[in-house]
Design a protein around this motif. Structure first.
Motif, PDB file in Angstrom:
ATOM      1  N   VAL A 253       0.854  -1.202   0.000  1.00 46.32           N
ATOM      2  CA  VAL A 253       0.000   0.000   0.000  1.00 46.32           C
ATOM      3  C   VAL A 253       0.884   1.244   0.000  1.00 46.32           C
ATOM      4  CG1 VAL A 253      -1.994  -1.081   1.107  1.00 46.32           C
ATOM      5  CG2 VAL A 253      -0.197  -0.103   2.528  1.00 46.32           C
ATOM      6  N   ASP A 254       0.381   2.286  -0.646  1.00 47.92           N
ATOM      7  CA  ASP A 254       1.102   3.559  -0.729  1.00 47.92           C
ATOM      8  C   ASP A 254       0.131   4.707  -0.531  1.00 47.92           C
ATOM      9  OD1 ASP A 254       4.042   3.162  -1.798  1.00 47.92           O
ATOM     10  OD2 ASP A 254       2.784   1.712  -2.866  1.00 47.92           O
ATOM     11  N   GLN A 255       0.593   5.698   0.171  1.00 49.00           N
ATOM     12  CA  GLN A 255      -0.226   6.871   0.453  1.00 49.00           C
ATOM     13  C   GLN A 255       0.694   8.075   0.288  1.00 49.00           C
ATOM     14  OE1 GLN A 255      -2.652   6.491   3.943  1.00 49.00           O
ATOM     15  NE2 GLN A 255      -2.349   8.608   4.524  1.00 49.00           N
ATOM     16  N   GLN A 256       0.337   8.981  -0.597  1.00 54.49           N
ATOM     17  CA  GLN A 256       1.240  10.074  -0.949  1.00 54.49           C
ATOM     18  C   GLN A 256       0.472  11.368  -1.128  1.00 54.49           C
ATOM     19  OE1 GLN A 256       3.220   8.717  -4.511  1.00 54.49           O
ATOM     20  NE2 GLN A 256       3.960   6.838  -3.551  1.00 54.49           N
ATOM     21  N   ALA A 257       1.131  12.471  -0.828  1.00 55.00           N
ATOM     22  CA  ALA A 257       0.482  13.774  -0.995  1.00 55.00           C
ATOM     23  C   ALA A 257       1.465  14.753  -1.620  1.00 55.00           C
ATOM     24  CB  ALA A 257       0.025  14.327   0.352  1.00 55.00           C
ATOM     25  N   VAL A 258       0.981  15.488  -2.622  1.00 54.18           N
ATOM     26  CA  VAL A 258       1.759  16.552  -3.254  1.00 54.18           C
ATOM     27  C   VAL A 258       1.158  17.878  -2.806  1.00 54.18           C
ATOM     28  CG1 VAL A 258       2.611  17.480  -5.429  1.00 54.18           C
ATOM     29  CG2 VAL A 258       2.032  15.043  -5.250  1.00 54.18           C
ATOM     30  N   GLY A 273       4.247   0.828   2.424  1.00 54.61           N
ATOM     31  CA  GLY A 273       4.304  -0.292   3.343  1.00 54.61           C
ATOM     32  C   GLY A 273       3.430  -1.452   2.917  1.00 54.61           C
ATOM     33  N   PHE A 274       3.031  -2.190   3.918  1.00 54.56           N
ATOM     34  CA  PHE A 274       2.300  -3.441   3.684  1.00 54.56           C
ATOM     35  C   PHE A 274       1.030  -3.457   4.532  1.00 54.56           C
ATOM     36  CE2 PHE A 274       6.785  -4.164   2.960  1.00 54.56           C
ATOM     37  CZ  PHE A 274       6.800  -4.857   1.761  1.00 54.56           C
ATOM     38  N   GLU A 275       0.051  -4.210   4.028  1.00 54.26           N
ATOM     39  CA  GLU A 275      -1.216  -4.358   4.756  1.00 54.26           C
ATOM     40  C   GLU A 275      -1.402  -5.822   5.114  1.00 54.26           C
ATOM     41  OE1 GLU A 275      -4.635  -3.181   2.486  1.00 54.26           O
ATOM     42  OE2 GLU A 275      -6.055  -3.715   4.073  1.00 54.26           O
TER      43      GLU A 275
END
Lengths: 346, 346, 346
Positions: A253-258, A273-275
């Motif tokens: 899983v990836d969570q990103q903000a610009v 990371g991982f779920e």
């Protein structure tokens, strides 16, 4: 031009403990973020109304923020409640505050019309406090228009070229042969695809099918699942989304903000990371190294792209490729949000 | 906008020995300062009239300055007296010079109307050649409008906050509780106050009364005495200035100059020390370290303040506090000087 | 304003092996230079027509160049011949190419009207592949208008002052006493002179006569011979050019190119060495050190000169000295080329 009626990510929640203050810049607006000693969160303009000293150099005292320069003190609403050497509070000493929220590990600030600040507009990611997720965090700065970073994140075909030995190497390619399915959302785009017959390990002969699926939402929020299934899963699903009861081998899983800081600068906050599993420290480190190496490749490319952009006449048109559907839809959606705001304000 | 009919500090006298030349920039004007081998001082524009090479890269030869690029030689009046390869001096080869003076350890340059250069307008400090003074010197650069540094020096209430553990710590505070007495001067402000019952040593129980008294003069010259008396002196003087025959415990003296190099940059030259005593090397070093630490705090704050200023619409007004009386009077006085010059030149 | 109908030096030939690509900027134009695996040379705009990614970050594949970002592939004519994920090549995907040539160790690019690109306009230097020349190479960047570097190279009188202990020391001066003979050329200037009775070694009593002779050609190409003869040669030649059959003691040769990258920045490529002899490694190293030290002196001076230029009103005129004849003629010739181009294009 920026859309102001959006929630912008200002920082990782865990980097602002109680009793501390940090300074940020979003859309050219200086913001002081502080957490009171009781744990409440405040976003205030980062300028003391007295002489424009940045309040982020100040100190938190209980629930209040004190300017480091001449000692003016502000409550959580930005009201000035103390001026050294003055018997009463002089006029013009209140600081502006901004709607602020905390969600999925991020601190969000709203720079638009305060009345329009609706927390339901926050694009939802993974609840990083949930033990199901094991993540590593980071932040880097770009000397580039944030829309170039958005373009990058909306079109992963570049993994096969720019990230050939990093993120692209991890799947042995497969991102650019054909465009993914792209669906417009009210405030973003949804992108999904199968990558079939990819090696489990780089160079290995054991193969797997990968389901890549993410939302990219205004102003620049990516929430992505990359799920590995036994080979053949893609065909068994008829290339559609896998059902919930299909057991995966692994969930990345990836969570990103610009977040734009100015017209040609932005910050990029990311967690990878991982779920549903606790990876070994070695596996975690290997994954994080690949991600960081890839982001360094992105930064080199995008900042170079910005330099070329600056040397190029504005009249010069870009070519449009099939893989541009998602970045194109996303830019159109953002332009629509900006135009709506202009209409309302005129 | 700058006041030009002022003496600006260009350098410390002792840093320009006979036979040397240095380059400075004041009000965006490049200046070559040189001392001839016989000791005379010259301020010349720092551009060779031939091809604008900086003369400060040149070398002093006797009483003359030679350009390092093509060897043109200038006398102390800026007259070109030698051109290699030319049988006679071509036209247009004379360099402009500026009135220059030396006083109290500083080199002063006048950038205004040459006929108006009156040495009586030099704000007088301590005669640093006098053995009664034991001083340490320094110079730092600010990436900020010099008027922000002037504001800082005209209002010492910030010692209690910005310099809480350095200069403010040395007096255990006392600077912000109430504003000092401020008197306007023809070309500056006079500021004075008693600080009562301050500890002799940080955290100690022996108490002292402190008389703080300084002039701040155009364009940005601070000459300050900080005199320590036995406790009770303030009351015995009726909070007025102490008489000359009141014996002090200690006399600290400070002499500082703010010189704008450009619109948003300046240099800050300072000397800090003692009068009428020879401190131990340890005491001298401790004092100097506190001063340098405090100036680093000032620079961090003022450069950050400048950055916020640059991000803020010009229409935004500042609040006015009681402690702003001196900086306000000083800015008004400077604006008056500038307006007078504009009237004369139009 | 730049003359575009000129060949500009982009790089040393030997620094671009087969199968490699580098990025350059000339006249604010980003250029990707690549050599195919079979050895052909291509100059292409350094921007992918898709999203302006710099092609110089890409990779050479056979005779083609592939963009590193999204994998578009271009042939030697700039035609896009491959787009990942697209069934046919979309419109607007071709890249512009520029005429390119290779001559005397340099790679030359033509940025003007393609039809006017005539290799006969390349100023000829020494054929560095010829074994008669033993050279050392280098490149430095200047933060200055390239015309200031041209001025420097057109008037060597500065060797006596700026390079007094380096290049000027090697001849014990002699460059500024009187101007050289200057002859205008169609696209440049020819400069020649004798230096008489110069010491063979710095400080020595053995004397020599030196014949200095060079062309300086548009846009900024220096090709120079410095030939040492037994003392008396200058007089025996009647101060005219020495005949070919006059045996020299030593032949120094220099080949240099000034290429503007932008309005106030340029690169300077140089080779310095000997003709018709193989110097000892020690002699070669000594010569190269003097040259590099001198170029560092030039850079310090010219960048400082540019800073002064930027602080000086444009209306300010320079003085004209006898030694300015060559730089003056060269600037006039360049202005004529630029005006001719403006007339043609209007």
């Amino acid at each position: 031009m920026f859309a102001r009626n959006c929630w912008y990510v200002a920082a990782w929640s865990h980097l602002l403990p109680a009793g501390t203050v940090i300074g940020r810049q979003i859309l050219d607006e200086p913001i002081a973020l502080y957490r009171t000693e009781s744990g409440a969160l405040v976003a205030m303009e980062d300028r003391c109304p007295h002489r424009l000293a940045p309040l982020s150099l100040g100190c938190v005292q209980g629930e209040q923020l004190q300017c480091r320069y001449h000692g003016l003190t502000f409550d959580m609403a930005g009201r000035c409640i103390g001026v050294p050497g003055a018997e009463k509070i002089p006029p013009g000493t209140n600081a502006r505050t901004f709607p602020v929220a905390e969600c999925d590990g991020w601190i969000w600030v709203w720079l638009g019309a305060p009345g329009a600040a609706n927390e339901a507009l926050i694009p939802r990611g993974f609840d990083l406090a949930d033990r199901r997720f094991t993540m590593r965090y980071g932040e880097i700065s770009y000397a580039a228009d944030y829309q170039l970073v958005n373009d990058n994140l909306c079109d992963l075909s570049h993994l096969d070229f720019l990230h050939k030995t990093t993120l692209g190497g991890a799947t042995a390619g497969g991102w650019s042969d054909q465009p993914p399915r792209v669906t417009p959302l009210e405030r973003g785009v949804h992108i999904e695809r199968w990558l079939k017959d990819r090696p489990v390990n780089p160079g290995g002969t054991d193969l797997t099918d990968i389901w890549s699926c993410y939302d990219f939402s205004a102003p620049g929020i990516l929430v992505m699942r990359t799920t590995f299934y036994p080979r053949g899963a893609a065909e068994r699903c008829g290339l559609a989304a896998p059902p919930d009861d299909l057991a995966p081998l692994l969930r990345r899983v990836d969570q990103q903000a610009v977040t734009p800081t100015g017209k040609k600068s932005c910050t990029y906050l990311f967690a990878a990371g991982f779920e549903g599993m606790t990876p070994s420290p070695v596996a975690m480190e290997r994954m994080y190294k690949i991600v960081m190496d890839a982001f360094a490749e992105d930064r080199t490319m995008i900042e170079a792209q910005q330099r070329i952009w600056d040397l190029t006449p504005a009249s010069r048109r870009n070519a449009f490729l099939p893989s541009d559907k998602a970045p194109h839809l996303f830019r159109k959606m953002l332009a629509r949000l900006i135009n709506q705001e202009l209409k309302v304000s005129s």
